[in-house]
Scaffold this motif. Structure first.
Motif, PDB file in Angstrom:
ATOM      1  N   ILE A 122       0.887  -1.150   0.000  1.00 30.89           N
ATOM      2  CA  ILE A 122       0.000   0.000   0.000  1.00 30.89           C
ATOM      3  C   ILE A 122       0.930   1.206   0.000  1.00 30.89           C
ATOM      4  O   ILE A 122       1.811   1.304   0.852  1.00 30.89           O
ATOM      5  N   ILE A 123       0.743   2.056  -1.001  1.00 33.76           N
ATOM      6  CA  ILE A 123       1.605   3.229  -1.051  1.00 33.76           C
ATOM      7  C   ILE A 123       0.801   4.441  -0.621  1.00 33.76           C
ATOM      8  O   ILE A 123      -0.295   4.676  -1.113  1.00 33.76           O
ATOM      9  N   ILE A 124       1.346   5.163   0.336  1.00 34.97           N
ATOM     10  CA  ILE A 124       0.638   6.335   0.847  1.00 34.97           C
ATOM     11  C   ILE A 124       1.517   7.565   0.632  1.00 34.97           C
ATOM     12  O   ILE A 124       2.733   7.492   0.767  1.00 34.97           O
ATOM     13  N   ASP A 125       0.894   8.634   0.227  1.00 36.31           N
ATOM     14  CA  ASP A 125       1.646   9.863   0.044  1.00 36.31           C
ATOM     15  C   ASP A 125       0.765  11.010   0.497  1.00 36.31           C
ATOM     16  O   ASP A 125      -0.389  11.118   0.069  1.00 36.31           O
ATOM     17  N   ASN A 126       1.312  11.827   1.388  1.00 39.73           N
ATOM     18  CA  ASN A 126       0.591  13.023   1.784  1.00 39.73           C
ATOM     19  C   ASN A 126      -0.820  12.701   2.322  1.00 39.73           C
ATOM     20  O   ASN A 126      -1.777  13.403   1.995  1.00 39.73           O
ATOM     21  N   GLY A 127      -0.920  11.629   3.082  1.00 38.64           N
ATOM     22  CA  GLY A 127      -2.200  11.301   3.697  1.00 38.64           C
ATOM     23  C   GLY A 127      -3.225  10.634   2.808  1.00 38.64           C
ATOM     24  O   GLY A 127      -4.372  10.454   3.198  1.00 38.64           O
ATOM     25  N   THR A 128      -2.816  10.256   1.608  1.00 39.21           N
ATOM     26  CA  THR A 128      -3.740   9.612   0.682  1.00 39.21           C
ATOM     27  C   THR A 128      -3.113   8.338   0.143  1.00 39.21           C
ATOM     28  O   THR A 128      -1.912   8.310  -0.115  1.00 39.21           O
ATOM     29  N   ILE A 129      -3.924   7.313  -0.022  1.00 42.38           N
ATOM     30  CA  ILE A 129      -3.375   6.085  -0.589  1.00 42.38           C
ATOM     31  C   ILE A 129      -3.310   6.216  -2.101  1.00 42.38           C
ATOM     32  O   ILE A 129      -4.306   6.531  -2.752  1.00 42.38           O
ATOM     33  N   VAL A 130      -2.112   6.031  -2.637  1.00 38.80           N
ATOM     34  CA  VAL A 130      -1.959   6.224  -4.080  1.00 38.80           C
ATOM     35  C   VAL A 130      -1.858   4.892  -4.822  1.00 38.80           C
ATOM     36  O   VAL A 130      -2.020   4.830  -6.034  1.00 38.80           O
ATOM     37  N   TYR A 131      -1.558   3.829  -4.115  1.00 37.79           N
ATOM     38  CA  TYR A 131      -1.565   2.514  -4.752  1.00 37.79           C
ATOM     39  C   TYR A 131      -1.835   1.465  -3.696  1.00 37.79           C
ATOM     40  O   TYR A 131      -1.341   1.546  -2.574  1.00 37.79           O
ATOM     41  N   ASP A 132      -2.623   0.483  -4.045  1.00 38.65           N
ATOM     42  CA  ASP A 132      -2.860  -0.628  -3.143  1.00 38.65           C
ATOM     43  C   ASP A 132      -3.020  -1.858  -4.002  1.00 38.65           C
ATOM     44  O   ASP A 132      -3.975  -1.963  -4.768  1.00 38.65           O
ATOM     45  N   GLY A 133      -2.072  -2.753  -3.927  1.00 41.32           N
ATOM     46  CA  GLY A 133      -2.233  -3.943  -4.738  1.00 41.32           C
ATOM     47  C   GLY A 133      -1.021  -4.834  -4.726  1.00 41.32           C
ATOM     48  O   GLY A 133      -0.093  -4.678  -3.927  1.00 41.32           O
ATOM     49  N   ASN A 134      -1.059  -5.773  -5.643  1.00 41.92           N
ATOM     50  CA  ASN A 134      -0.033  -6.796  -5.737  1.00 41.92           C
ATOM     51  C   ASN A 134       1.321  -6.202  -6.096  1.00 41.92           C
ATOM     52  O   ASN A 134       1.425  -5.364  -6.981  1.00 41.92           O
ATOM     53  N   LEU A 135       2.342  -6.656  -5.396  1.00 38.89           N
ATOM     54  CA  LEU A 135       3.681  -6.113  -5.626  1.00 38.89           C
ATOM     55  C   LEU A 135       4.209  -6.486  -7.006  1.00 38.89           C
ATOM     56  O   LEU A 135       4.768  -5.661  -7.728  1.00 38.89           O
TER      57      LEU A 135
END
Ligand code: ADP
Ligand code: MG
Lengths: 331, 257
Positions: free
Chosen positions: A228-241
């Motif tokens: 799960i990639i988070i930036d500036n308080g928002t999730i920008v990606y969530d998924g399979n590596l």
């Protein structure tokens, strides 16, 4: 089965500019400057039991805030969180029995005691039955090979040894969920490897759900299937590596180190064919799309245009993939 | 509750064991500490013996009072006053989260973390002073009441520790130990040396006379004006301080430190 659900989680920090000292504190009672920052802007995610999820993002993205809320020590401003059926901050005392945590910068071991004694205190705190405790302790110390180390006072241990003991401390009460906030920071490569193997093993053996934040992308690549990639308080990606890697692995990265540029114009032309990821005076890291350029000829051209001392080609690193995702979102 | 007590006892035992195994100097440091503790009141005694005086109190009666004070401080410092330094460390290192993540009472856990075996020496020096003083004076009062009052003295110290810890949670590093030292200083002498106003303050708002003056008076059979108010005041202080502590902790976790 879902272990963690997070819905529309928001967290605002309301603070005052605060300086140290009594006088400053008194002054600030009269005239204080308000500072408000929105650390989490309504994030959503679900993690299933037994998953290992990497939680990634730049400094200040909101990772630690999320972990603190999930572990019950911080109140959110808005949103729903359920972990193992509990609302962490409301049912804290009951809830924390079922979770464990390791924070890279905050030791949980009692500083003046050997880890073995800290483990005993943990047994008392979590009311772990003696036999179960012995068994788990044996298993965990075996996996990390700290059987001898744990009898020395904590303050005398190396960081790697101490971190291993921190992991044992966090796992003795058999938590179903384990939160890790930058647990490998500063640990040497060998100990890191051992810790990674250990985590994978623990996950397999006890089906422990693990949420891991780290700046070390190797940690993520070696143990997580999902990020799960988070930036500036928002999730920008969530998924399979693997998926995210494949998507961005249509390219190669060339690192070139040089002492002098012989042909400024040609050098610039080559760089312009790709995306410059790192740009220092005598070092460039450039990503080239494989469909656009022929890598061997790029290398040759680089050798001609500059006095090259080192040249390496590699698959795009996860780090760069992530940077790329941040950039896409900013557009 | 029992689990909490067991936890505390186990921690204390482990501390002692590890102290003895890894630092053979425990005995030495205890003896040194003991002598230092003993020296201070004797020194004060010698000075007042030479010149000053305490209205209504002989020097041995004052020594008795200081012995009681030393004993109470010893018990308090050893069993819970470390809470103050422990809080400071936890806050400075941002480690309060870890306390909150334990399935036990947070205040209790932090009190436990502050346990310090070295303060045991204060108790011994306090008791020595008491014995020394009693050798020279007759007790016409009640030992039972004195001990009971000492218990309230310890409670007073407990409230002091809890309030200071809460303030540390709020403000970090506030030199609170200076307040504590002040309390100790004012408590080292019979209440009769203070003026009327100060005496009232010391038996109501800041009932520090309960720490030494009242127990010593009880033992010596002296009058104890205002004792009931002082006892009530201590009970109120303890309740309020614990309430204040949890309130501050809740604020901390909603504010995020
Ligand atoms: N106690 C606090 N008071 C005020 N602002 C805070 C506090 N803790 C974190 N923040 C702010 O919230 C944001 C997210 O912080 P954090 O969750 O620690 O990020 P990360 O762990 O991803 O580096 C940052 O902008 C940070 O400055
Ligand atoms: Mg962080």
């Amino acid at each position: 089965m879902e272990a963690i659900t997070v819905k529309k989680l928001r967290r605002v920090y309301k603070g005052h500019e605060r300086k140290e000292g009594f006088v400053a504190a008194i002054k600030s009672l009269v005239a204080r400057k308000k500072v408000i920052s929105e650390a989490l802007k309504g994030i959503n995610f679900t993690i299933n039991q037994g998953e290992i999820v990497g939680f990634v993002g730049p400094n200040g993205a909101g990772k630690s805030t999320t972990i603190k809320i999930l572990s019950g020590v911080l109140y959110p401003s808005e949103g729903d969180v359920r972990v193992l059926g509990y609302t962490p901050w409301l049912e804290r005392r009951k809830y924390v029995k079922h979770i464990g945590a390791v924070f890279g910068q905050k030791s949980q071991l009692w500083w003046d005691l050997p880890p073995a004694d800290s483990f005993q205190l943990s047994r008392e705190m979590y009311a772990i039955p003696a036999q179960e405790f012995e068994e788990r302790l044996r298993t965990l110390t075996n996996l990390l090979a700290v059987e001898k180390v744990m009898y020395r006072p904590t303050r005398e241990l190396s960081l790697g040894e101490r971190m291993k003991c921190e992991f044992i401390m966090a796992l003795l009460h058999n938590p179903q969920v384990l939160f890790l906030d930058e647990p490998t920071i500063g640990v040497d490569a060998i100990a890191k490897d051992e810790i990674r193997e250990f985590l994978v093993e623990v996950n397999k053996k006890f089906r422990t759900t693990i949420l891991l934040t780290t700046h070390d992308m190797d940690d993520i690549e070696e143990i997580c299937e999902r990020i799960i990639i988070i930036d500036n308080g928002t999730i920008v990606y969530d998924g399979n590596l693997e998926k995210v890697k494949k998507k961005y692995l249509t390219c190669k990265t060339v690192d070139v180190e040089f002492t002098k540029i012989k042909n400024q114009k040609e050098f610039a032309t080559i760089l312009s064919k790709g995306t410059v990821l790192e740009d220092r005076k005598f070092f460039k890291s450039v990503r080239f799309e494989r469909k656009d350029v022929d890598i061997p000829s790029v290398l040759k051209q680089l050798m001609n245009a500059a006095d090259v001392v080192d040249l390496t080609v590699h698959e795009s690193r996860l780090e760069h993939v992530i940077k790329e995702i941040y950039k896409e979102k900013e557009k | 509750m029992m689990r909490h007590v067991r936890l505390h006892v186990r921690h204390a035992k482990l501390r002692l064991a590890s102290r003895m195994a890894y630092r053979g100097d425990l005995a030495l440091s205890l003896v040194a500490f003991f002598l230092v503790q003993l020296a201070a009141p004797i020194f004060a005694g010698v000075i007042y013996f030479a010149g000053g005086e305490f209205p209504g109190w002989t020097i041995y009666q004052v020594l008795l009072l200081q012995g009681i004070l030393s004993t109470i401080i010893g018990v308090s410092y050893m069993s819970f006053f470390g809470l103050l330094w422990f809080t400071e460390n936890m806050v400075r290192e941002g480690k309060l989260d870890i306390i909150l993540m334990r399935p036990v009472n947070s205040l209790w856990l932090m009190i436990m973390g502050g346990f310090d075996e070295e303060d045991g020496a204060r108790i011994v020096s306090g008791l020595t002073l008491i014995v020394l003083a009693l050798y020279h004076i007759d007790i016409s009062g009640s030992l039972t009441i004195a001990i009971l009052l000492m218990f309230f003295g310890i409670l007073f110290y407990l409230s002091l520790a809890v309030i200071c810890s809460a303030l540390t949670l709020r403000f970090i590093r506030t030199r609170l130990y200076e307040i504590v030292n002040l309390v100790q200083m004012y408590a080292s002498y019979p209440g009769s040396i203070y003026g009327k106003k100060l005496s009232i303050v010391f038996s109501t708002v800041v009932p520090l006379l309960i720490v030494a003056h009242y127990p010593a008076s009880a033992l010596l059979g002296f009058a104890m004006n205002g004792i009931l108010i002082a006892i009530v005041s201590v009970c109120v202080l303890v309740t309020v301080s614990i309430w204040f502590w949890y309130r501050t902790l809740r604020k901390y976790s909603s504010a995020g430190g």
